[in-house]
Design a protein around this motif. Structure first.
Motif, mmCIF file in Angstrom:
data_model
loop_
_atom_site.group_PDB
_atom_site.id
_atom_site.type_symbol
_atom_site.label_atom_id
_atom_site.label_comp_id
_atom_site.label_asym_id
_atom_site.label_seq_id
_atom_site.Cartn_x
_atom_site.Cartn_y
_atom_site.Cartn_z
ATOM 1 N N GLU A 115 0.841 -1.178 0.062
ATOM 2 C CA GLU A 115 -0.016 -0.021 -0.003
ATOM 3 C C GLU A 115 0.760 1.286 -0.165
ATOM 4 O OE1 GLU A 115 -3.759 -1.776 2.533
ATOM 5 O OE2 GLU A 115 -2.074 -0.909 3.810
ATOM 6 N N TRP A 116 1.717 1.290 -1.009
ATOM 7 C CA TRP A 116 2.810 2.325 -0.842
ATOM 8 C C TRP A 116 2.312 3.901 -0.986
ATOM 9 C CZ3 TRP A 116 4.418 6.453 -4.091
ATOM 10 C CH2 TRP A 116 5.621 6.879 -3.554
ATOM 11 N N PRO A 117 1.232 3.845 -1.852
ATOM 12 C CA PRO A 117 0.621 5.225 -1.806
ATOM 13 C C PRO A 117 0.181 5.953 -0.512
ATOM 14 C CG PRO A 117 -0.135 4.195 -3.768
ATOM 15 C CD PRO A 117 0.720 3.176 -2.784
ATOM 16 N N GLY A 126 -2.847 1.255 13.786
ATOM 17 C CA GLY A 126 -3.447 0.903 12.602
ATOM 18 C C GLY A 126 -2.988 -0.327 12.076
ATOM 19 N N VAL A 127 -2.989 -0.616 10.893
ATOM 20 C CA VAL A 127 -2.448 -1.839 10.303
ATOM 21 C C VAL A 127 -1.414 -1.610 9.361
ATOM 22 C CG1 VAL A 127 -3.154 -4.042 8.966
ATOM 23 C CG2 VAL A 127 -4.801 -3.160 10.519
ATOM 24 N N LYS A 128 -0.343 -2.567 9.415
ATOM 25 C CA LYS A 128 0.797 -2.184 8.346
ATOM 26 C C LYS A 128 0.931 -3.528 7.748
ATOM 27 C CE LYS A 128 3.135 0.953 8.574
ATOM 28 N NZ LYS A 128 3.000 2.328 7.794
ATOM 29 N N ARG A 129 0.897 -3.454 6.478
ATOM 30 C CA ARG A 129 0.817 -4.600 5.471
ATOM 31 C C ARG A 129 2.294 -4.417 4.719
ATOM 32 N NH1 ARG A 129 -3.993 -6.548 5.634
ATOM 33 N NH2 ARG A 129 -5.632 -5.025 6.081
ATOM 34 N N LEU A 130 3.043 -5.657 4.671
ATOM 35 C CA LEU A 130 4.332 -5.640 4.131
ATOM 36 C C LEU A 130 4.556 -6.864 3.257
ATOM 37 C CD1 LEU A 130 6.278 -5.197 7.497
ATOM 38 C CD2 LEU A 130 5.754 -3.378 5.788
ATOM 39 N N SER A 190 -0.709 -5.175 13.360
ATOM 40 C CA SER A 190 -1.168 -4.340 13.986
ATOM 41 C C SER A 190 -0.272 -3.311 14.547
ATOM 42 C CB SER A 190 -2.359 -4.545 15.248
ATOM 43 O OG SER A 190 -3.295 -5.286 14.437
ATOM 44 N N TYR A 191 -0.156 -1.968 14.577
ATOM 45 C CA TYR A 191 1.040 -1.345 15.087
ATOM 46 C C TYR A 191 0.354 -0.215 16.099
ATOM 47 C CZ TYR A 191 0.081 2.698 11.974
ATOM 48 O OH TYR A 191 -0.375 3.930 11.288
ATOM 49 N N GLU A 192 1.085 0.061 16.958
ATOM 50 C CA GLU A 192 0.880 1.049 18.001
ATOM 51 C C GLU A 192 2.179 1.987 18.282
ATOM 52 O OE1 GLU A 192 -2.083 1.549 19.883
ATOM 53 O OE2 GLU A 192 -2.942 -0.232 19.059
ATOM 54 N N THR A 193 1.845 3.337 18.244
ATOM 55 C CA THR A 193 2.912 4.292 18.301
ATOM 56 C C THR A 193 2.826 4.843 19.622
ATOM 57 O OG1 THR A 193 2.710 4.532 15.889
ATOM 58 C CG2 THR A 193 4.003 6.065 17.251
ATOM 59 N N LEU A 194 3.777 4.890 20.275
ATOM 60 C CA LEU A 194 4.003 5.191 21.593
ATOM 61 C C LEU A 194 4.718 6.540 21.924
ATOM 62 C CD1 LEU A 194 3.771 1.765 23.690
ATOM 63 C CD2 LEU A 194 1.847 3.219 22.950
ATOM 64 N N ARG A 195 4.149 7.555 22.600
ATOM 65 C CA ARG A 195 5.145 8.742 22.880
ATOM 66 C C ARG A 195 6.087 8.305 24.067
ATOM 67 N NH1 ARG A 195 4.498 12.920 19.718
ATOM 68 N NH2 ARG A 195 2.575 12.941 18.081
ATOM 69 N N THR A 196 7.416 8.748 24.048
ATOM 70 C CA THR A 196 8.091 8.356 25.376
ATOM 71 C C THR A 196 7.952 9.441 26.362
ATOM 72 O OG1 THR A 196 10.170 9.381 24.511
ATOM 73 C CG2 THR A 196 9.878 7.110 24.068
ATOM 74 N N PRO A 197 8.106 9.256 27.609
ATOM 75 C CA PRO A 197 7.621 10.153 28.610
ATOM 76 C C PRO A 197 8.957 11.357 28.606
ATOM 77 C CG PRO A 197 8.318 8.156 29.799
ATOM 78 C CD PRO A 197 8.173 7.893 28.084
ATOM 79 N N SER A 198 9.962 10.967 28.269
ATOM 80 C CA SER A 198 11.302 12.014 28.243
ATOM 81 C C SER A 198 11.170 13.080 27.112
ATOM 82 C CB SER A 198 12.409 11.592 28.727
ATOM 83 O OG SER A 198 12.813 10.554 27.573
ATOM 84 N N ASP A 199 10.582 12.269 26.094
ATOM 85 C CA ASP A 199 10.732 13.499 24.793
ATOM 86 C C ASP A 199 9.482 13.104 24.040
ATOM 87 O OD1 ASP A 199 11.274 14.612 22.339
ATOM 88 O OD2 ASP A 199 13.057 13.886 22.024
ATOM 89 N N GLU A 200 8.563 14.055 23.848
ATOM 90 C CA GLU A 200 7.325 13.623 23.032
ATOM 91 C C GLU A 200 7.299 13.334 21.747
ATOM 92 O OE1 GLU A 200 5.194 18.078 22.496
ATOM 93 O OE2 GLU A 200 4.536 16.564 23.664
ATOM 94 N N ASP A 201 8.444 13.823 21.209
ATOM 95 C CA ASP A 201 8.896 13.305 19.623
ATOM 96 C C ASP A 201 9.710 12.264 19.358
ATOM 97 O OD1 ASP A 201 7.899 15.974 18.868
ATOM 98 O OD2 ASP A 201 9.308 17.033 19.730
ATOM 99 N N VAL A 214 5.571 -0.364 17.834
ATOM 100 C CA VAL A 214 5.705 -1.739 17.971
ATOM 101 C C VAL A 214 4.595 -2.451 16.974
ATOM 102 C CG1 VAL A 214 5.141 -3.711 19.562
ATOM 103 C CG2 VAL A 214 5.912 -1.552 20.626
ATOM 104 N N TYR A 215 4.942 -3.534 16.232
ATOM 105 C CA TYR A 215 4.197 -4.222 15.157
ATOM 106 C C TYR A 215 3.906 -5.741 15.809
ATOM 107 C CZ TYR A 215 5.681 -1.344 11.331
ATOM 108 O OH TYR A 215 5.857 -0.364 10.471
ATOM 109 N N THR A 216 2.658 -5.750 15.925
ATOM 110 C CA THR A 216 2.144 -6.868 16.606
ATOM 111 C C THR A 216 1.101 -7.980 15.621
ATOM 112 O OG1 THR A 216 2.047 -5.909 18.708
ATOM 113 C CG2 THR A 216 1.241 -8.112 18.623
ATOM 114 N N PRO A 217 1.633 -9.148 15.448
ATOM 115 C CA PRO A 217 0.665 -9.920 14.752
ATOM 116 C C PRO A 217 -0.552 -10.609 15.352
ATOM 117 C CG PRO A 217 2.532 -11.248 15.327
ATOM 118 C CD PRO A 217 2.958 -9.825 15.709
#
Length: 279
Positions: free
Chosen positions: A168-170, A222-226, A237-248, A253-256
């Motif tokens: 799903e490159w686009p 969301g879902v990442k297809r490779l 299924s992927y989750e993006t988590l902000r670290t407590p010391s630097d929100e940037d 994490v990719y979980t099947p």
């Protein structure tokens, strides 16, 4: 207080999305522009046409919260677009200052390594890959992305292999550019980020086209297809988590799904990778 000149492109792109009928206005006569006219936005937002024109032209204004909220409401901006509007309309409130150097703290490094069998990696504000674990490398191939720190934007737009890796490159490309645009508004003094945008604009027609769309988005979940070169089709299924010391600084994490073909292929792929040295 100067308004960022790029605000005009953003506002024009957003009012072009809205039909007059969507906001209760009649569609009559020949319209020279797609979507709402500037005077219609001004009317619906409760400001003078001259005021809105000056805002869209990036001319000096001290823009109040009430006006920005009204414009955001009329243009139906989502929460991320609204944040972007505030950042470009009032750049002195957008986190100005030379950005700190980002790295992977020892505790975060330990967390990465503890995710045995689960692909994970850490992104910086420019979507550079600051660190990864062995499963993450086995799936994404970060260690094969050339010398220096790998980054998702250059890989996506300058490496032909990315179009195979991402079926799903686009969609991936559009999300990448939209995240960079939001980051650029948040970190206006980040020279390396500005240089990255300039480089990709020069070298990639696709990047240049997507940048002109003025999309903005957060990286969340969301879902990442490779399509892996040896393991074949993978869906995480992927989750993006902000670290407590630097929100940037973002932990991704990719979980099947358990019991799926992806889980089986990932287990086989990472069997020899778990003991490999991570970045």
């Amino acid at each position: 207080m100067a308004t960022d000149a790029h605000i005009g492109d953003f506002l024009r792109s957003r009012r072009a999305r809205i039909r007059p009928a969507d906001v209760g206005l009649p569609e009559y006569g020949r319209r020279r522009v797609q979507g709402l006219r500037r005077e219609e936005v001004a009317q619906l937002a409760g400001v003078s046409v001259d005021y809105y024109v000056r805002l869209e032209q990036g001319r000096g204004l001290s823009v109040s919260d009430a006006v920005l909220d009204a414009v955001a409401r009329v243009l139906r901006l989502d929460a991320t677009e609204r944040e972007y509007l505030y950042a470009v309309a009032r750049p002195d409130r957008s986190g100005a200052g030379v950005p700190a150097v980002q790295d992977v703290r020892p505790g975060l490094r330990l967390l990465l390594d503890s995710l045995a069998g689960t692909p994970a990696f850490v992104l910086g504000r420019r979507m550079e890959v600051l660190g990864w674990n062995a499963p993450g490398d086995a799936v994404m191939g970060f260690s094969r992305m050339g010398p220096g720190t790998p980054d998702i934007p250059r890989h996506c737009f300058l490496d032909p292999a990315s179009r195979t890796l991402y079926p799903e490159w686009p969609l991936v490309a559009a999300e990448c550019v939209a995240f960079l645009r939001l980051a650029a508004a948040r970190h206006r003094d980040d020279g390396e980020l500005a240089a990255l945008v300039e480089e990709l604009s020069l070298l990639s027609d696709d990047f240049r086209r997507l940048w002109a769309d003025h999309g903005v988005t957060e990286k969340t979940f969301g879902v990442k297809r490779l399509l892996h070169r040896t393991a074949g089709e993978l869906a995480f299924s992927y989750e993006t988590l902000r670290t407590p010391s630097d929100e940037d600084t973002l932990l991704v994490v990719y979980t099947p799904e358990p019991g799926t073909g992806t889980a089986e292929r990932l287990a086989a792929l990472t069997a020899g990778a778990v003991g490999a040295p991570p970045a």
